[in-house]
Design a protein around this motif. Sequence first.
Motif, PDB file in Angstrom:
ATOM      1  N   PHE A  57       0.840  -1.188   0.000  1.00  0.00           N
ATOM      2  CA  PHE A  57       0.000   0.000   0.000  1.00  0.00           C
ATOM      3  C   PHE A  57       0.881   1.245   0.000  1.00  0.00           C
ATOM      4  CE2 PHE A  57      -2.749   3.299   1.576  1.00  0.00           C
ATOM      5  CZ  PHE A  57      -4.026   2.960   1.171  1.00  0.00           C
ATOM      6  N   TRP A  58       1.881   1.260   0.862  1.00  0.00           N
ATOM      7  CA  TRP A  58       2.799   2.397   0.970  1.00  0.00           C
ATOM      8  C   TRP A  58       3.549   2.618  -0.343  1.00  0.00           C
ATOM      9  CZ3 TRP A  58       8.231   2.635   0.933  1.00  0.00           C
ATOM     10  CH2 TRP A  58       8.754   3.883   1.251  1.00  0.00           C
ATOM     11  N   GLN A  60       2.538   1.884  -3.292  1.00  0.00           N
ATOM     12  CA  GLN A  60       1.595   2.359  -4.301  1.00  0.00           C
ATOM     13  C   GLN A  60       1.106   3.783  -4.039  1.00  0.00           C
ATOM     14  OE1 GLN A  60      -1.668  -0.302  -5.081  1.00  0.00           O
ATOM     15  NE2 GLN A  60      -2.562   1.042  -6.617  1.00  0.00           N
ATOM     16  N   TYR A  61       0.817   4.110  -2.777  1.00  0.00           N
ATOM     17  CA  TYR A  61       0.176   5.388  -2.452  1.00  0.00           C
ATOM     18  C   TYR A  61       1.053   6.377  -1.686  1.00  0.00           C
ATOM     19  CZ  TYR A  61      -3.966   2.795  -3.839  1.00  0.00           C
ATOM     20  OH  TYR A  61      -4.875   2.039  -4.538  1.00  0.00           O
TER      21      TYR A  61
END
Length: 112
Positions: A57-58, A60-61
Amino acid sequence: MKCPSAVVIHGKRIELVNCVPKKAEEWSIELARALAEANGIKFTDDVAKIVKYVREFWLQYGTCPPISVVESDMAIDRRTILALFGGRYDVICILAGAEPPTGCLSQVLSST
């Protein structure tokens, strides 16, 4: 969370700042395991899955996901998640090699 200034993984010295590698590409699941175990967190399969999820997640975002997203996507309730990480949401981000959120939201998440 106890944070050394560096750890050695597979013979390579990894410099850390607040438990996060100075060079993002030096993060590994082995580093997460070493930091977890040094802080009394049992590195179970569930812990590894959550750490990997937060890491992805980190990447990617550029931020740690809200705990509600982890809860929903991983199908694990908030209390169970926090219990796995010593009751602290920021530890999940740290083990994933990401800067944890700051401010009141982080405090609220860790106290639920």
